[in-house]
Motif scaffolding. Sequence first.
Motif, mmCIF file in Angstrom:
data_model
loop_
_atom_site.group_PDB
_atom_site.id
_atom_site.type_symbol
_atom_site.label_atom_id
_atom_site.label_comp_id
_atom_site.label_asym_id
_atom_site.label_seq_id
_atom_site.Cartn_x
_atom_site.Cartn_y
_atom_site.Cartn_z
ATOM 1 N N GLU A 59 0.938 -1.143 -0.112
ATOM 2 C CA GLU A 59 0.142 -0.138 -0.017
ATOM 3 C C GLU A 59 0.880 1.078 -0.073
ATOM 4 O OE1 GLU A 59 -3.280 0.033 -0.285
ATOM 5 O OE2 GLU A 59 -3.392 -1.982 -0.584
ATOM 6 N N GLY A 60 0.355 2.444 -0.233
ATOM 7 C CA GLY A 60 1.062 3.616 -0.318
ATOM 8 C C GLY A 60 0.268 4.819 -0.331
ATOM 9 N N LEU A 61 0.945 5.960 -0.715
ATOM 10 C CA LEU A 61 0.428 7.461 -1.131
ATOM 11 C C LEU A 61 0.951 7.655 -2.295
ATOM 12 C CD1 LEU A 61 0.570 9.204 2.512
ATOM 13 C CD2 LEU A 61 -1.562 8.091 1.403
ATOM 14 N N SER A 62 0.088 7.892 -3.318
ATOM 15 C CA SER A 62 0.344 8.231 -4.481
ATOM 16 C C SER A 62 0.995 9.774 -4.738
ATOM 17 C CB SER A 62 -0.790 8.169 -5.598
ATOM 18 O OG SER A 62 -1.807 9.218 -5.165
ATOM 19 N N GLU A 63 1.922 9.951 -5.469
ATOM 20 C CA GLU A 63 2.567 11.518 -5.735
ATOM 21 C C GLU A 63 1.693 12.610 -5.536
ATOM 22 O OE1 GLU A 63 6.403 12.362 -7.977
ATOM 23 O OE2 GLU A 63 4.724 12.996 -9.291
ATOM 24 N N HIS A 64 2.045 13.346 -4.647
ATOM 25 C CA HIS A 64 1.362 14.586 -4.564
ATOM 26 C C HIS A 64 2.135 15.821 -3.825
ATOM 27 C CE1 HIS A 64 1.244 12.595 -0.514
ATOM 28 N NE2 HIS A 64 1.129 13.776 -0.006
ATOM 29 N N THR A 65 1.694 16.969 -4.123
ATOM 30 C CA THR A 65 2.397 18.012 -3.031
ATOM 31 C C THR A 65 1.466 18.272 -1.937
ATOM 32 O OG1 THR A 65 1.356 19.520 -4.380
ATOM 33 C CG2 THR A 65 3.410 18.620 -5.225
ATOM 34 N N ALA A 66 2.167 19.198 -1.063
ATOM 35 C CA ALA A 66 1.344 19.684 0.173
ATOM 36 C C ALA A 66 1.886 21.109 0.331
ATOM 37 C CB ALA A 66 1.563 18.904 1.434
#
Length: 121
Positions: A59-66
């Motif tokens: 599992e993971g977190l897809s590429e994004h910005t904050a």
Amino acid sequence: MAEFKEVHSDAHDQKRAELYAKVLNLKDLVDYAEGTVSSRMIANRKAGSITIFSFDENEGLSEHTAPYDAVVTILDGECEVWVAGQTFQMKEGETIIFPANVPHALSALTRFKMSLTMIRE
């Protein structure tokens, strides 16, 4: 890959208050769940928040910005992290800072848990 979404409510604030003035082992605050990502926000203020996550293997977190700097500390297990095109293998006890507005993502190599501290101010 999952996406992080903040949820605010009085019930969540009350549940977080149960953690105040207690000695905590952060990795015990969220359980692993098969095939998914679980989270528990333990602090949420105007200046920032702290959330504990558990990720099942793969599992993971897809590429994004904050829009804020984020500090990630691995509490258990191993993961792979991507920040601005660089790849890092991380394990328990290691910390990385994701700069504001810089693309990042992560993926579980094994089941793993992490603490995410968002710095808003």
